[in-house]
Design a protein around this motif. Structure first.
Motif, PDB file in Angstrom:
ATOM      1  N   ALA A 175      -4.629   4.009   3.590  1.00 35.84           N
ATOM      2  CA  ALA A 175      -4.066   3.139   2.733  1.00 35.84           C
ATOM      3  C   ALA A 175      -4.526   3.056   1.266  1.00 35.84           C
ATOM      4  N   ASP A 176      -3.856   2.847   0.167  1.00 34.92           N
ATOM      5  CA  ASP A 176      -4.217   2.876  -0.957  1.00 34.92           C
ATOM      6  C   ASP A 176      -3.457   1.871  -1.532  1.00 34.92           C
ATOM      7  N   ILE A 177      -4.271   0.790  -2.324  1.00 39.24           N
ATOM      8  CA  ILE A 177      -3.548  -0.219  -3.002  1.00 39.24           C
ATOM      9  C   ILE A 177      -3.351   0.006  -4.580  1.00 39.24           C
ATOM     10  N   THR A 178      -2.130   0.851  -4.531  1.00 36.34           N
ATOM     11  CA  THR A 178      -1.531   1.488  -5.890  1.00 36.34           C
ATOM     12  C   THR A 178      -0.140   1.776  -6.095  1.00 36.34           C
ATOM     13  N   TYR A 195       0.781  -1.297   0.031  1.00 31.93           N
ATOM     14  CA  TYR A 195       0.077   0.020   0.077  1.00 31.93           C
ATOM     15  C   TYR A 195       0.804   1.128   0.141  1.00 31.93           C
ATOM     16  N   VAL A 196       0.357   2.241  -0.798  1.00 34.69           N
ATOM     17  CA  VAL A 196       0.795   3.487  -0.563  1.00 34.69           C
ATOM     18  C   VAL A 196       0.113   4.054   0.807  1.00 34.69           C
ATOM     19  N   MET A 197       0.942   4.676   1.676  1.00 39.47           N
ATOM     20  CA  MET A 197       0.451   5.335   2.795  1.00 39.47           C
ATOM     21  C   MET A 197       0.294   6.801   2.742  1.00 39.47           C
ATOM     22  N   ALA A 198      -0.887   7.349   3.523  1.00 39.24           N
ATOM     23  CA  ALA A 198      -0.950   8.746   3.358  1.00 39.24           C
ATOM     24  C   ALA A 198      -1.533   9.270   4.797  1.00 39.24           C
ATOM     25  N   TRP A 199      -1.131  10.695   5.101  1.00 40.03           N
ATOM     26  CA  TRP A 199      -2.060  11.137   5.950  1.00 40.03           C
ATOM     27  C   TRP A 199      -2.857  12.252   5.520  1.00 40.03           C
TER      28      TRP A 199
END
Length: 124
Positions: free
Chosen positions: A98-101, A32-36
């Protein structure tokens, strides 16, 4: 498939620092790409920072560049947000996502999983 739990929020004076943590469950963290993101009362959920699967690249919203740093520890299934030189306008609920990319994206609608949020309040 992924559960996220934020921690580390609190009350801090302007100019101070906080470090937020986001613990991810499961064995798919590295996929996952992780973000805030953050959201203040009555306002839209706003992009703060994101980091690639490997942790090799990161991207920041304009308002936090030079002050915030995102990082991830794959072995610990954890992503961090180090916030320095905090300002009252940083006050918001901060969410881990979380983004599956492979590609970093900044729209909340692109993210598949969210934490419950942690409150950050910066006093002047």
């Amino acid at each position: 498939q992924v559960q996220l739990v934020e921690s580390g929020g609190g009350l801090v004076q302007a100019g101070g620092s906080l470090r937020l943590s986001c613990a991810a469950s499961g064995r798919t963290f590295s996929s996952y790409v992780m973000a805030w993101f953050r959201q203040a009362p009555g306002k839209e959920r706003d992009f703060v920072a994101a980091i690639t699967r490997s942790g090799g690249s990161s991207y920041y919203g304009d308002s936090v560049k030079g002050r915030f740093t995102i990082s991830r520890d794959i072995a610990k299934n954890t992503v961090y947000l180090q916030m320095n030189s905090l300002k009252p306008e940083d006050t918001a609920v901060y969410y881990c996502a979380a983004d599956i990319t492979i590609q970093i994206r900044t729209s909340p609608s692109n993210y598949d999983y969210w934490g419950q949020g942690t409150q950050v309040t910066v006093s002047s």
